[in-house]
Write a protein that holds these residues in place. Structure first.
Motif, PDB file in Angstrom:
ATOM      1  N   ALA A 216       0.765  -0.908  -0.206  1.00  0.00           N
ATOM      2  CA  ALA A 216      -0.497  -0.420  -0.275  1.00  0.00           C
ATOM      3  C   ALA A 216       0.960   1.455  -0.086  1.00  0.00           C
ATOM      4  CB  ALA A 216      -0.716   0.347   1.243  1.00  0.00           C
ATOM      5  N   VAL A 217       1.648   1.266   0.755  1.00  0.00           N
ATOM      6  CA  VAL A 217       2.943   2.676   0.648  1.00  0.00           C
ATOM      7  C   VAL A 217       3.493   2.426  -0.589  1.00  0.00           C
ATOM      8  CG1 VAL A 217       4.872   3.064   1.707  1.00  0.00           C
ATOM      9  CG2 VAL A 217       3.889   2.313   3.236  1.00  0.00           C
ATOM     10  N   ILE A 218       3.959   1.440  -0.839  1.00  0.00           N
ATOM     11  CA  ILE A 218       4.736   1.917  -2.443  1.00  0.00           C
ATOM     12  C   ILE A 218       3.916   2.118  -3.652  1.00  0.00           C
ATOM     13  CG2 ILE A 218       5.457   0.139  -4.668  1.00  0.00           C
ATOM     14  CD1 ILE A 218       7.013  -1.512  -2.181  1.00  0.00           C
ATOM     15  N   ILE A 219       2.223   1.269  -3.644  1.00  0.00           N
ATOM     16  CA  ILE A 219       1.201   2.162  -4.974  1.00  0.00           C
ATOM     17  C   ILE A 219       1.400   3.825  -4.202  1.00  0.00           C
ATOM     18  CG2 ILE A 219      -0.749   1.691  -5.163  1.00  0.00           C
ATOM     19  CD1 ILE A 219      -1.029  -1.457  -4.656  1.00  0.00           C
ATOM     20  N   ALA A 220       1.029   4.352  -3.365  1.00  0.00           N
ATOM     21  CA  ALA A 220      -0.052   5.440  -2.427  1.00  0.00           C
ATOM     22  C   ALA A 220       1.337   6.693  -2.841  1.00  0.00           C
ATOM     23  CB  ALA A 220      -0.267   5.299  -0.899  1.00  0.00           C
ATOM     24  N   ALA A 221       2.158   5.190  -2.668  1.00  0.00           N
ATOM     25  CA  ALA A 221       3.957   7.022  -2.575  1.00  0.00           C
ATOM     26  C   ALA A 221       4.392   7.261  -4.335  1.00  0.00           C
ATOM     27  CB  ALA A 221       4.714   6.351  -2.342  1.00  0.00           C
ATOM     28  N   THR A 222       3.796   6.336  -5.475  1.00  0.00           N
ATOM     29  CA  THR A 222       3.803   6.019  -6.793  1.00  0.00           C
ATOM     30  C   THR A 222       2.540   7.410  -7.414  1.00  0.00           C
ATOM     31  OG1 THR A 222       5.135   3.874  -6.193  1.00  0.00           O
ATOM     32  CG2 THR A 222       4.411   5.148  -8.843  1.00  0.00           C
ATOM     33  N   ILE A 223       1.424   6.841  -6.528  1.00  0.00           N
ATOM     34  CA  ILE A 223       0.767   7.439  -7.513  1.00  0.00           C
ATOM     35  C   ILE A 223       0.899   8.780  -7.249  1.00  0.00           C
ATOM     36  CG2 ILE A 223      -1.752   7.178  -7.618  1.00  0.00           C
ATOM     37  CD1 ILE A 223      -1.926   4.298  -7.350  1.00  0.00           C
ATOM     38  N   ALA A 224       0.561   8.899  -5.699  1.00  0.00           N
ATOM     39  CA  ALA A 224       0.793  10.725  -4.733  1.00  0.00           C
ATOM     40  C   ALA A 224       1.747  10.894  -5.561  1.00  0.00           C
ATOM     41  CB  ALA A 224       0.732  10.014  -3.758  1.00  0.00           C
ATOM     42  N   GLY A 225       3.465  10.532  -5.491  1.00  0.00           N
ATOM     43  CA  GLY A 225       4.490  11.420  -6.655  1.00  0.00           C
ATOM     44  C   GLY A 225       4.157  11.797  -7.379  1.00  0.00           C
ATOM     45  N   LEU A 226       3.546  10.779  -8.603  1.00  0.00           N
ATOM     46  CA  LEU A 226       3.303  11.419  -9.980  1.00  0.00           C
ATOM     47  C   LEU A 226       2.210  12.473 -10.369  1.00  0.00           C
ATOM     48  CD1 LEU A 226       3.474  10.591 -13.266  1.00  0.00           C
ATOM     49  CD2 LEU A 226       2.228   9.238 -12.946  1.00  0.00           C
ATOM     50  N   ALA A 286       0.483  15.114  -0.926  1.00  0.00           N
ATOM     51  CA  ALA A 286      -0.069  14.239   0.782  1.00  0.00           C
ATOM     52  C   ALA A 286      -1.054  14.494   0.491  1.00  0.00           C
ATOM     53  CB  ALA A 286       0.654  14.930   1.305  1.00  0.00           C
ATOM     54  N   ALA A 287      -2.119  14.553  -0.460  1.00  0.00           N
ATOM     55  CA  ALA A 287      -3.474  14.144  -0.386  1.00  0.00           C
ATOM     56  C   ALA A 287      -4.222  13.163  -0.859  1.00  0.00           C
ATOM     57  CB  ALA A 287      -4.336  15.422  -1.076  1.00  0.00           C
ATOM     58  N   VAL A 288      -3.101  13.350  -1.748  1.00  0.00           N
ATOM     59  CA  VAL A 288      -3.241  11.524  -2.768  1.00  0.00           C
ATOM     60  C   VAL A 288      -3.089  10.351  -1.745  1.00  0.00           C
ATOM     61  CG1 VAL A 288      -2.919  10.762  -4.669  1.00  0.00           C
ATOM     62  CG2 VAL A 288      -3.200  13.142  -5.147  1.00  0.00           C
ATOM     63  N   ALA A 289      -1.657  10.393  -1.286  1.00  0.00           N
ATOM     64  CA  ALA A 289      -1.241   9.720  -0.371  1.00  0.00           C
ATOM     65  C   ALA A 289      -2.454   8.732   0.845  1.00  0.00           C
ATOM     66  CB  ALA A 289       0.491   9.850  -0.185  1.00  0.00           C
ATOM     67  N   ALA A 290      -2.788  10.219   0.851  1.00  0.00           N
ATOM     68  CA  ALA A 290      -3.298  10.140   2.379  1.00  0.00           C
ATOM     69  C   ALA A 290      -4.748   9.240   2.063  1.00  0.00           C
ATOM     70  CB  ALA A 290      -4.130  11.121   3.442  1.00  0.00           C
ATOM     71  N   GLY A 291      -5.583   9.686   1.029  1.00  0.00           N
ATOM     72  CA  GLY A 291      -6.372   9.500   0.257  1.00  0.00           C
ATOM     73  C   GLY A 291      -6.308   7.380   0.192  1.00  0.00           C
ATOM     74  N   ILE A 292      -5.026   7.328  -0.720  1.00  0.00           N
ATOM     75  CA  ILE A 292      -5.762   6.123  -1.159  1.00  0.00           C
ATOM     76  C   ILE A 292      -4.866   4.608   0.138  1.00  0.00           C
ATOM     77  CG2 ILE A 292      -3.342   4.393  -2.304  1.00  0.00           C
ATOM     78  CD1 ILE A 292      -3.183   6.539  -4.272  1.00  0.00           C
ATOM     79  N   TRP A 293      -4.578   5.680   1.292  1.00  0.00           N
ATOM     80  CA  TRP A 293      -4.098   5.017   2.748  1.00  0.00           C
ATOM     81  C   TRP A 293      -4.807   4.704   3.018  1.00  0.00           C
ATOM     82  CZ3 TRP A 293      -0.341   2.336   4.725  1.00  0.00           C
ATOM     83  CH2 TRP A 293      -0.065   1.761   5.476  1.00  0.00           C
ATOM     84  N   ILE A 294      -6.188   5.617   3.243  1.00  0.00           N
ATOM     85  CA  ILE A 294      -6.960   5.561   3.836  1.00  0.00           C
ATOM     86  C   ILE A 294      -7.815   4.376   3.087  1.00  0.00           C
ATOM     87  CG2 ILE A 294      -9.039   6.089   4.433  1.00  0.00           C
ATOM     88  CD1 ILE A 294      -7.923   8.917   5.040  1.00  0.00           C
ATOM     89  N   ILE A 295      -8.217   4.478   1.926  1.00  0.00           N
ATOM     90  CA  ILE A 295      -9.321   3.584   0.882  1.00  0.00           C
ATOM     91  C   ILE A 295      -8.420   1.978   1.088  1.00  0.00           C
ATOM     92  CG2 ILE A 295      -9.680   3.368  -1.418  1.00  0.00           C
ATOM     93  CD1 ILE A 295     -10.342   5.599  -1.631  1.00  0.00           C
ATOM     94  N   ALA A 296      -7.162   1.595   1.204  1.00  0.00           N
ATOM     95  CA  ALA A 296      -6.993   0.603   0.731  1.00  0.00           C
ATOM     96  C   ALA A 296      -6.081   0.193   2.404  1.00  0.00           C
ATOM     97  CB  ALA A 296      -4.833   0.497   0.859  1.00  0.00           C
ATOM     98  N   THR A 297      -6.928   0.783   3.081  1.00  0.00           N
ATOM     99  CA  THR A 297      -6.228   0.078   4.639  1.00  0.00           C
ATOM    100  C   THR A 297      -7.415  -0.026   5.913  1.00  0.00           C
ATOM    101  OG1 THR A 297      -6.037   2.591   5.854  1.00  0.00           O
ATOM    102  CG2 THR A 297      -4.254   0.382   5.268  1.00  0.00           C
ATOM    103  N   GLY A 298      -8.732   0.695   4.871  1.00  0.00           N
ATOM    104  CA  GLY A 298     -10.168   0.596   5.278  1.00  0.00           C
ATOM    105  C   GLY A 298     -10.122   1.454   6.358  1.00  0.00           C
ATOM    106  N   ASN A 299      -9.110   2.462   6.898  1.00  0.00           N
ATOM    107  CA  ASN A 299      -8.802   3.106   7.855  1.00  0.00           C
ATOM    108  C   ASN A 299      -8.639   3.038   9.184  1.00  0.00           C
ATOM    109  OD1 ASN A 299      -8.282   6.161   8.658  1.00  0.00           O
ATOM    110  ND2 ASN A 299     -10.316   6.527   9.362  1.00  0.00           N
ATOM    111  N   ARG A 300      -8.283   1.847   9.136  1.00  0.00           N
ATOM    112  CA  ARG A 300      -7.823   0.756  10.361  1.00  0.00           C
ATOM    113  C   ARG A 300      -7.113   0.809  11.752  1.00  0.00           C
ATOM    114  NH1 ARG A 300      -8.417  -3.431   6.303  1.00  0.00           N
ATOM    115  NH2 ARG A 300      -6.102  -3.443   6.714  1.00  0.00           N
TER     116      ARG A 300
END
Length: 300
Positions: A216-226, A286-300
């Motif tokens: 999830a971190v790798i995906i979020a970082a890649t998408i968010a960075g791009l 940062a906003a994109v990464a946080a959004g992806i993180w919340i979706i990927a982890t279900g904000n657990r």
């Protein structure tokens, strides 16, 4: 007792971060990667990120700084790179504003993540935002430093049929976009490597909770960075302040020539220079990464 221990740990990391960032800043100044004011910026952002974000965050900042500094000097005598540099507002020596533009958002998210430490889900999302901010500025730096070397003329991001000169704000190339993607993924991969090493040294109990979701971190970082890098280009093509240099008969980000001669504003908002664009792009990443993180982890 627990609160006292956490505070003591932060104070230790702040002191250590101050020493490490000051040492790296002075070395970078000696290597002509930072201006004098840039050393101060590196110390402020480095100290905050090390202190409140922890070792992994601090190492990510170092990874960004080292890789971007190396690329700034990569093929610096290349004709394409030198011509593109004439359009940039500043040179390869980062000053205070550039240091804060690149690391300020990440430092802020690190502080907020620590303040929210008693709410793990929120703290993890804010930590992901910090990683996303670093991924965005790293992606943009890689895209800028390598994209100008492209043999193909850039295309304006808002009008892909229109070709522009290398170094033009808002111009993108396949090489630059690929470099941005690689730069963002680099931060995500560094996070995984640093976390594995950290856990091996300290044990799983001391590692950040977010480190258990490597993919999830790798995906979020890649998408968010791009996304942050492309947002940077979008701002550059639309609202970033751009000027016309009568002396050099070309468009430029420079408000003034080296001798102080003012250039004429031809488009954009006067206050929105490249430093602000970089900062806003890091916030977007940062906003994109946080959004992806919340979706990927279900904000657990």
């Amino acid at each position: 007792m627990v609160e006292s221990t956490a505070t003591d740990a932060v104070l230790f990391r702040l002191a250590l971060g101050l020493f490490i960032s000051a040492s790296i800043g002075l070395l970078a100044y000696w290597r002509r990667s930072l201006a004098r004011s840039g050393v101060l910026g590196a110390i402020v952002t480095g100290t905050l990120i090390f202190g409140f974000g922890g070792w992994i965050a601090g190492l990510l900042l170092i990874a960004f700084f080292v890789s971007s500094s190396l690329l700034s000097h990569f093929k610096e005598n290349n004709v394409r790179k030198q011509r593109a540099a004439e359009m940039f507002d500043k040179g390869s020596q980062r000053d205070l504003a550039q240091a804060l533009a690149n690391g300020g958002a990440a430092a802020g998210w690190a502080v907020l993540s620590w303040l929210a430490r008693e709410q793990p889900a929120t703290a993890d999302a804010l930590y992901a935002a910090m990683v996303g901010a670093l991924a965005a500025v790293n992606a943009d730096t890689w895209a800028t430093e390598l994209g100008v070397l492209s043999r193909s003329s850039p295309r304006l991001i808002t009008q892909l049929h229109q070709r522009v000169a290398p170094g033009t704000s808002g111009g993108i190339t396949a090489l630059g976009t690929g470099a941005a993607t690689s730069g963002a993924a680099f931060i995500g991969l560094c996070y995984v490597v640093f976390t594995v090493l950290y856990r091996a040294i300290t044990g799983p109990a001391d590692a950040p909770d977010a480190s258990s979701h490597f993919l999830a971190v790798i995906i979020a970082a890649t998408i968010a960075g791009l996304a942050g890098s492309l947002f940077d280009s979008l701002l550059g093509a639309t609202v970033q302040a751009m000027y016309y240099s009568k002396r050099r008969d070309k468009e430029t980000e420079k408000r003034f020539e080296r001798d102080g001669t003012p250039n004429r504003l031809i488009r954009g908002w006067p206050w929105l220079n490249n430093d602000w664009v970089n900062f806003l792009a890091s916030l977007f990443g940062a906003a994109v990464a946080a959004g992806i993180w919340i979706i990927a982890t279900g904000n657990r």
